[in-house]
Design a protein around this motif. Structure first.
Motif, PDB file in Angstrom:
ATOM      1  N   LEU A  56      42.322 -17.933 -45.794  1.00  0.00           N
ATOM      2  CA  LEU A  56      40.923 -17.657 -45.483  1.00  0.00           C
ATOM      3  C   LEU A  56      40.718 -16.337 -44.754  1.00  0.00           C
ATOM      4  N   THR A  57      41.695 -15.934 -43.937  1.00  0.00           N
ATOM      5  CA  THR A  57      41.487 -14.785 -43.044  1.00  0.00           C
ATOM      6  C   THR A  57      42.469 -13.636 -43.245  1.00  0.00           C
ATOM      7  N   GLY A  58      43.585 -13.899 -43.923  1.00  0.00           N
ATOM      8  CA  GLY A  58      44.602 -12.862 -44.098  1.00  0.00           C
ATOM      9  C   GLY A  58      45.631 -12.826 -42.986  1.00  0.00           C
ATOM     10  N   VAL A  59      45.481 -13.696 -41.992  1.00  0.00           N
ATOM     11  CA  VAL A  59      46.440 -13.764 -40.884  1.00  0.00           C
ATOM     12  C   VAL A  59      46.711 -15.226 -40.544  1.00  0.00           C
ATOM     13  N   GLY A  60      47.845 -15.471 -39.890  1.00  0.00           N
ATOM     14  CA  GLY A  60      48.195 -16.814 -39.449  1.00  0.00           C
ATOM     15  C   GLY A  60      47.375 -17.224 -38.238  1.00  0.00           C
ATOM     16  N   THR A  61      47.571 -18.440 -37.801  1.00  0.00           N
ATOM     17  CA  THR A  61      46.786 -18.984 -36.698  1.00  0.00           C
ATOM     18  C   THR A  61      47.132 -18.366 -35.350  1.00  0.00           C
ATOM     19  N   ASP A  62      48.206 -17.605 -35.284  1.00  0.00           N
ATOM     20  CA  ASP A  62      48.522 -16.877 -34.044  1.00  0.00           C
ATOM     21  C   ASP A  62      47.485 -15.795 -33.768  1.00  0.00           C
ATOM     22  N   HIS A  63      46.668 -15.489 -34.771  1.00  0.00           N
ATOM     23  CA  HIS A  63      45.666 -14.419 -34.659  1.00  0.00           C
ATOM     24  C   HIS A  63      44.256 -14.990 -34.856  1.00  0.00           C
ATOM     25  N   LYS A  64      43.916 -15.982 -34.045  1.00  0.00           N
ATOM     26  CA  LYS A  64      42.589 -16.597 -34.120  1.00  0.00           C
ATOM     27  C   LYS A  64      41.521 -15.525 -33.910  1.00  0.00           C
ATOM     28  N   ASP A  65      40.499 -15.565 -34.742  1.00  0.00           N
ATOM     29  CA  ASP A  65      39.387 -14.621 -34.653  1.00  0.00           C
ATOM     30  C   ASP A  65      38.134 -15.400 -34.265  1.00  0.00           C
ATOM     31  N   ASP A  66      37.752 -15.291 -33.011  1.00  0.00           N
ATOM     32  CA  ASP A  66      36.627 -16.062 -32.490  1.00  0.00           C
ATOM     33  C   ASP A  66      35.293 -15.719 -33.134  1.00  0.00           C
ATOM     34  N   LYS A  67      35.215 -14.586 -33.828  1.00  0.00           N
ATOM     35  CA  LYS A  67      33.952 -14.181 -34.459  1.00  0.00           C
ATOM     36  C   LYS A  67      33.906 -14.517 -35.948  1.00  0.00           C
ATOM     37  N   ASN A  68      35.028 -14.975 -36.500  1.00  0.00           N
ATOM     38  CA  ASN A  68      35.106 -15.253 -37.924  1.00  0.00           C
ATOM     39  C   ASN A  68      34.921 -16.759 -38.162  1.00  0.00           C
ATOM     40  N   PRO A  69      33.835 -17.157 -38.848  1.00  0.00           N
ATOM     41  CA  PRO A  69      33.612 -18.584 -39.074  1.00  0.00           C
ATOM     42  C   PRO A  69      34.709 -19.251 -39.918  1.00  0.00           C
ATOM     43  N   LEU A  70      35.438 -18.480 -40.718  1.00  0.00           N
ATOM     44  CA  LEU A  70      36.537 -19.066 -41.489  1.00  0.00           C
ATOM     45  C   LEU A  70      37.716 -19.405 -40.572  1.00  0.00           C
ATOM     46  N   SER A  71      37.960 -18.567 -39.583  1.00  0.00           N
ATOM     47  CA  SER A  71      38.973 -18.862 -38.573  1.00  0.00           C
ATOM     48  C   SER A  71      38.525 -20.063 -37.742  1.00  0.00           C
ATOM     49  N   GLN A  72      37.249 -20.095 -37.402  1.00  0.00           N
ATOM     50  CA  GLN A  72      36.697 -21.206 -36.625  1.00  0.00           C
ATOM     51  C   GLN A  72      36.805 -22.531 -37.391  1.00  0.00           C
ATOM     52  N   ALA A  73      36.691 -22.478 -38.702  1.00  0.00           N
ATOM     53  CA  ALA A  73      36.782 -23.693 -39.505  1.00  0.00           C
ATOM     54  C   ALA A  73      38.136 -24.368 -39.310  1.00  0.00           C
ATOM     55  N   VAL A  74      39.185 -23.573 -39.229  1.00  0.00           N
ATOM     56  CA  VAL A  74      40.538 -24.121 -39.099  1.00  0.00           C
ATOM     57  C   VAL A  74      40.889 -24.418 -37.647  1.00  0.00           C
ATOM     58  N   LEU A  75      40.512 -23.531 -36.732  1.00  0.00           N
ATOM     59  CA  LEU A  75      40.969 -23.626 -35.343  1.00  0.00           C
ATOM     60  C   LEU A  75      39.898 -24.033 -34.337  1.00  0.00           C
ATOM     61  N   GLY A  76      38.682 -24.245 -34.784  1.00  0.00           N
ATOM     62  CA  GLY A  76      37.616 -24.586 -33.856  1.00  0.00           C
ATOM     63  C   GLY A  76      37.141 -23.367 -33.103  1.00  0.00           C
ATOM     64  N   VAL A  77      36.128 -23.540 -32.279  1.00  0.00           N
ATOM     65  CA  VAL A  77      35.544 -22.430 -31.529  1.00  0.00           C
ATOM     66  C   VAL A  77      36.101 -22.376 -30.114  1.00  0.00           C
ATOM     67  N   MET A  78      36.119 -23.509 -29.430  1.00  0.00           N
ATOM     68  CA  MET A  78      36.516 -23.530 -28.023  1.00  0.00           C
ATOM     69  C   MET A  78      37.790 -24.348 -27.857  1.00  0.00           C
ATOM     70  N   ALA A  79      38.898 -23.674 -27.565  1.00  0.00           N
ATOM     71  CA  ALA A  79      40.163 -24.371 -27.341  1.00  0.00           C
ATOM     72  C   ALA A  79      40.178 -24.972 -25.943  1.00  0.00           C
ATOM     73  N   VAL A  80      40.763 -26.156 -25.845  1.00  0.00           N
ATOM     74  CA  VAL A  80      40.973 -26.789 -24.550  1.00  0.00           C
ATOM     75  C   VAL A  80      42.245 -26.175 -23.972  1.00  0.00           C
ATOM     76  N   GLU A  81      42.107 -25.496 -22.866  1.00  0.00           N
ATOM     77  CA  GLU A  81      43.231 -24.759 -22.275  1.00  0.00           C
ATOM     78  C   GLU A  81      44.135 -25.681 -21.465  1.00  0.00           C
ATOM     79  N   ALA A  82      45.307 -25.204 -21.179  1.00  0.00           N
ATOM     80  CA  ALA A  82      46.262 -25.818 -20.255  1.00  0.00           C
ATOM     81  C   ALA A  82      46.790 -27.178 -20.713  1.00  0.00           C
ATOM     82  N   ILE A  83      46.850 -27.413 -22.029  1.00  0.00           N
ATOM     83  CA  ILE A  83      47.542 -28.602 -22.515  1.00  0.00           C
ATOM     84  C   ILE A  83      48.535 -28.153 -23.577  1.00  0.00           C
TER      85      ILE A  83
END
Length: 168
Positions: A56-83
């Motif tokens: 969808l984005t041309g990069v793996g999930t190590d490169h989450k793009d918070d402005k790209n809705p296709l990245s958001q589709a796979v990884l969500g918008v707001m990550a829960v930190e510290a777990i």
């Protein structure tokens, strides 16, 4: 076993509860599991989340793009930190943009240029990229997961829900 991505519809009440948990890892993971068990709107794309993000984005999930809705589709918008596991959520107000981006994405064209070597070079999860004889099966699975993701996001949008992403 391995890291499996699950997407579920999150109610307003559960979203509020999740936000209030802070970084209580055990409580968060127990709640996520409970919500996934109870949810009728659930998507399991197993281990193909990283390669789907790559398609969808041309990069793996190590490169989450918070402005790209296709990245958001796979990884969500707001990550829960510290777990230790990956948990994220997407509030309802983002879903229409994600649905539109998924609808506009031409998965068939993307799959025509699918390259197992590029997946290996990008070190995508899972490490299956040396099994070239399985390329057609992998492409079929990516196509199926993409179509299921589109359907899932449309259903959650129509249900006025939020999306919970867990990769554990």
């Amino acid at each position: 076993m391995g890291l499996i991505a699950n997407y579920s519809c999150l109610s307003d009440v559960n979203l509020k509860e999740l936000k209030a948990m802070g970084s209580e890892e055990e409580e968060i993971l127990e709640s996520v599991e409970e919500w996934n068990d109870d949810d009728e709107l659930l998507l399991d794309i197993d281990k193909m989340w990283d390669v789907l993000h790559f398609m969808l984005t041309g990069v793996g999930t190590d490169h989450k793009d918070d402005k790209n809705p296709l990245s958001q589709a796979v990884l969500g918008v707001m990550a829960v930190e510290a777990i230790s596991d990956y948990v994220a959520y997407t509030e309802h107000n983002h879903l229409a943009n994600i649905v539109a981006a998924l609808d506009q994405f031409d998965i068939e064209s993307a799959l025509e240029s699918f390259d197992m070597k590029a997946c290996k070079e990008a070190e995508l999860y899972p490490n299956i990229w040396d099994y070239e004889e399985e390329e057609e099966e992998i492409k079929d699975e990516i196509f199926h997961d993409f179509e299921q993701m589109k359907r899932f996001y449309k259903q959650v949008l129509e249900a006025n829900g939020h999306v919970l992403v867990s990769i554990c």
